[in-house]
Design an enzyme around this catalytic site. Structure first.
Site, PDB file in Angstrom:
ATOM      1  N   GLY A  72      36.568  49.617  38.180  1.00  0.00           N
ATOM      2  CA  GLY A  72      35.930  48.311  38.004  1.00  0.00           C
ATOM      3  C   GLY A  72      36.508  47.265  38.947  1.00  0.00           C
ATOM      4  N   CYS A  73      36.580  46.047  38.469  1.00  0.00           N
ATOM      5  CA  CYS A  73      37.080  44.953  39.322  1.00  0.00           C
ATOM      6  C   CYS A  73      38.582  45.073  39.554  1.00  0.00           C
ATOM      7  CB  CYS A  73      36.758  43.602  38.707  1.00  0.00           C
ATOM      8  SG  CYS A  73      35.015  43.246  38.753  1.00  0.00           S
ATOM      9  N   GLY A  74      39.233  46.004  38.880  1.00  0.00           N
ATOM     10  CA  GLY A  74      40.650  46.242  39.138  1.00  0.00           C
ATOM     11  C   GLY A  74      40.868  47.159  40.335  1.00  0.00           C
ATOM     12  N   SER A 129      36.152  44.003  42.993  1.00  0.00           N
ATOM     13  CA  SER A 129      37.600  44.160  43.174  1.00  0.00           C
ATOM     14  C   SER A 129      38.132  43.511  44.455  1.00  0.00           C
ATOM     15  CB  SER A 129      37.972  45.639  43.138  1.00  0.00           C
ATOM     16  OG  SER A 129      37.734  46.276  44.355  1.00  0.00           O
TER      17      SER A 129
END
Ligand code: COA
Length: 373
Positions: free
Chosen positions: A155-157, A333
């Site tokens: 994900g955005c990580g 990310s």
């Protein structure tokens, strides 16, 4: 343990940009046509009318004014509302690899490094255009890098998890020089027919060169500490995957694109991330007044403001917690890395900063850095 450093960052910016005005005009034309075509069913209460979007709401709720995209015409075409990205022959470089190579070359140039000096490539992004061969290996091959490469999705990580993984690889001596490349084509997993989220995303690619401190250039950033945290949540979800072709009913369902409970994400992620930052700072004996700048995940300006306020115990200035949302929107990310790339040159030797990403999963990462003395 070998000390790790960020030697340089690089950026690839897509060729097109879409303003809020252009995006809202397209969405509203789509919604008005839907309401016209379904007027009878709407009047009978069988179908819900689509409400119109507004540029004022978007800017106030998110801080976004514009976004870059790999294809503009397809997104604004109310008969399609996706970027038009045709398949390429297998012999041609994939679009994600193409973006990755451009950003990686920028980072290598800024580091004064030759691709042959790099030992490994991690392609870290919230979505991959295919399962295999890994996009990272394609980027490795296109750049003429030896060693090994792989893809990382979280994900955005993703980009921050990639940097953390690269730091670990350097620390244990598995590699001396690792490229973390994050091509984000978020416009292709956004739902431009959803008023609540059609404005959120933008495309971009970042690259971060993580190296052993003893080979890093003099202007590098020492990595002081890295922490990762994940906590399962359905509040940001994208069900697209290879099993979809096994469900004849599933084709075209909106849950195969990005869906979120934005309010819940806001409420749950702000405390999770601010507590994580504060506890990591305590571990590193870093008082808030020793933190020169925070490069936070770029999802929403109110979220950035609230998290930095909780960390500093007061409202942060734009200088202490810069935002790139107005120009780039949420690039998944890549967001925190863009903020770092654009707003870090002015820090003085010894000054400390925080790169922090958070998003779907939930996934969160804190990376404390200090400008080399
Ligand atoms: N135009 C006009 N009005 C809109 C709109 C649009 N495009 N989208 C929603 N609205 C309306 C809603 O219908 C609602 O109306 P109501 O109050 O009459 O019910 C109102 O605006 C507020 O909607 P809401 O969705 O609660 O807005 P919000 O203030 O929570 O902002 C987000 C929405 C998505 C910007 C915000 O929740 C957010 O950023 N959350 C975190 C997202 C995040 O970090 N996601 C991670 C992805 S990586």
């Amino acid at each position: 343990m070998i000390a790790a450093a960020i030697s340089a960052t690089g950026l690839f910016t897509p060729p097109f940009s879409i303003s809020n005005e252009e995006l809202v005009a397209s969405y509203n034309a789509y919604a008005e046509r839907f309401n016209r075509e379904n007027a009878e069913a709407i009047a009978a209460g069988r179908v819900e009318a689509l409400e119109l979007s507004s540029t004022e709401f978007i800017e106030k709720a998110s801080g976004i004014k514009s976004r870059y995209v790999m294809n503009k015409e397809g997104i604004l075409d109310i008969d399609f509302m996706h970027p038009r990205i045709p398949d390429r022959p297998n012999e041609q470089l994939s679009i994600m690899a193409e973006m990755g190579v451009a950003a990686a070359k920028d980072a290598l140039t800024r580091a004064g490094r030759d691709a042959r000096d790099v030992d490994a490539v991690i392609c870290a992004a919230s979505n991959m255009q295919r399962a295999y061969p890994a996009i990272g290996i394609e980027i490795q091959d296109a750049l003429g890098i030896g060693g090994y490469a792989f893809d990382l999705v979280c994900g955005c990580g993703s980009a921050a998890y990639g940097i953390a993984t690269a730091v670990d690889m350097v620390r244990v001596g598995r590699a001396k020089s690792v490229l973390v490349v994050s091509p984000e084509i978020t416009s292709a997993h956004n739902n431009h027919q959803s008023r609540d989220s059609h404005f959120i995303f933008g495309d971009l690619c970042t690259a971060v060169l993580v190296e052993a401190a003893d080979v890093a250039p003099p202007h590098a950033w020492a990595v002081l500490g890295v922490k990762l945290k994940s906590q399962f949540s359905n509040n940001i979800r994208n069900n697209y995957g290879f099993l979809n072709i096994c469900d004849p009913e599933g084709v075209g369902k909106p849950d195969k694109l990005f869906v979120q409970e934005g309010r819940k994400v806001f409420k749950e992620v702000v405390p999770l991330v601010s507590e994580m930052i504060l506890s990591h700072m305590a571990e590193l004996n870093l008082a808030p007044n020793l933190l020169r700048r925070m490069w936070l995940h770029q999802a929403n300006s109110n979220m950035i403001r609230l998290i930095s306020q909780r960390v500093l115990g007061r409202e942060a200035t734009e200088d202490e917690s810069p935002s790139v949302l107005h120009e780039y929107a949420n690039t998944s990310s890549a967001g925190a890395v863009i903020a770092f790339h654009k707003h870090s040159d002015d820090l003085k030797p010894g000054e400390r900063g925080l790169i922090c990403a958070f998003g779907a999963g939930y996934s969160a990462a804190t990376i404390f850095v200090a400008k080399a003395a």
